[in-house]
Design an enzyme around this catalytic site. Structure first.
Site, mmCIF file in Angstrom:
data_model
loop_
_atom_site.group_PDB
_atom_site.id
_atom_site.type_symbol
_atom_site.label_atom_id
_atom_site.label_comp_id
_atom_site.label_asym_id
_atom_site.label_seq_id
_atom_site.Cartn_x
_atom_site.Cartn_y
_atom_site.Cartn_z
ATOM 1 N N LYS A 37 -6.048 7.260 13.562
ATOM 2 C CA LYS A 37 -6.277 6.428 12.424
ATOM 3 C C LYS A 37 -7.754 6.757 11.546
ATOM 4 O O LYS A 37 -8.681 6.962 11.854
ATOM 5 C CB LYS A 37 -6.888 5.050 13.074
ATOM 6 C CG LYS A 37 -6.876 4.029 11.980
ATOM 7 C CD LYS A 37 -5.474 3.419 11.512
ATOM 8 C CE LYS A 37 -5.730 2.073 10.704
ATOM 9 N NZ LYS A 37 -4.339 1.582 10.427
ATOM 10 N N GLY A 110 -1.572 5.273 8.766
ATOM 11 C CA GLY A 110 -2.368 4.982 7.500
ATOM 12 C C GLY A 110 -2.708 3.492 7.388
ATOM 13 O O GLY A 110 -2.506 2.848 8.330
ATOM 14 N N GLY A 170 9.902 -2.623 10.886
ATOM 15 C CA GLY A 170 9.020 -2.690 11.835
ATOM 16 C C GLY A 170 8.981 -4.095 12.717
ATOM 17 O O GLY A 170 8.126 -4.275 13.601
#
EC number: 6.3.3.3
Length: 239
Positions: A37, A110, A170
């Site tokens: 991350k 991201g 998602g």
């Protein structure tokens, strides 16, 4: 692929849960996985971040976070307001490449969308993907408005000569409306890349064992799973 960059069409589209599903499937197949991350925003030092959540859901993965900023803002803005150093695309690429030397798969998740700025110079996740020569997995929302943001992201990747590996929905709703059902057919068209899965809404709230058991059924074979776009479209009545 050694490094896969995961971005979204925006915030709250299921990017972290999708990253966790990809990681869980890879771990189940015996691969070593690292999750990177670059910039975690909106989280205190003592709170769990997105990478930690991926580790909780997916299991035995290496977790690394390059920077953390307390305010829930774009990384460049959050860094400026906090007085902390920003992250640069080169930093992210270097960290990912280093992780790739001793992991079979590195997932770089991201913050928000593809062009959210890391630093005041305008560096983005797209720049990191190009530096790495890595493909991008795009996590999109299911409903109305997703076609525009998906196509804009896909066009930007093409302009930068970065490969779009595919699209994952998602957060697929339990009772999809007409727009969501139609988008199953339309998303790969506007993206110019295959639909590679649909993660059920609420999957992140599952117990880790149940999450890992289900992950393969949410992702296509290209991501290590068994999800089939044609069968899914038929079952959901996609137009």
């Amino acid at each position: 692929m050694t490094v896969l960059v995961v971005t979204g069409t925006g915030t709250e589209v299921g990017k972290t849960v999708t990253t966790a599903a990809v990681a869980a499937v890879a771990v189940a197949s015996g691969r070593s996985v690292a999750v990177l991350k670059p910039a975690q925003t909106g989280v205190r030092p003592d709170e769990r971040g997105d990478a930690d959540e991926v580790g909780r859901l997916a299991g035995a993965v290496t977790v690394r976070e390059l920077a953390r900023y307390p305010e829930p803002l774009a990384p460049a803005t959050a860094a400026r307001r906090s007085g902390l150093p920003p992250v640069h695309p080169e930093d992210v690429a270097e960290a990912a490449a280093k992780l790739a030397t001793d992991h079979d798969l590195v997932l770089v998740e991201g913050a928000g969308g593809l062009l959210v700025r890391f630093d005041e110079a305008g560096g983005t996740l797209a720049d990191t993907a190009r530096l790495l020569g890595a493909p991008v997995l795009l996590v999109a929302s299911a409903g109305l408005g997703t076609l525009n943001t998906t196509e804009l992201t896909a066009r930007e990747l093409t302009a930068r000569q970065v490969e779009l590996a595919g699209v994952v929905i998602g957060s697929w709703p339990e009772a999809p409306d007409l727009a969501a059902r139609c988008n199953v057919a339309d998303l790969p068209v506007v993206a110019g890349a295959p639909l590679l899965g649909a993660v059920p809404a609420g999957a992140g709230a599952l117990a880790p064992g149940d999450f890992r058991a289900g992950a393969g059924g949410w992702l296509a074979p290209a991501l290590g799973g068994v999800w089939d776009a044609v069968a899914f479209s038929t079952a959901e009545g996609a137009a």
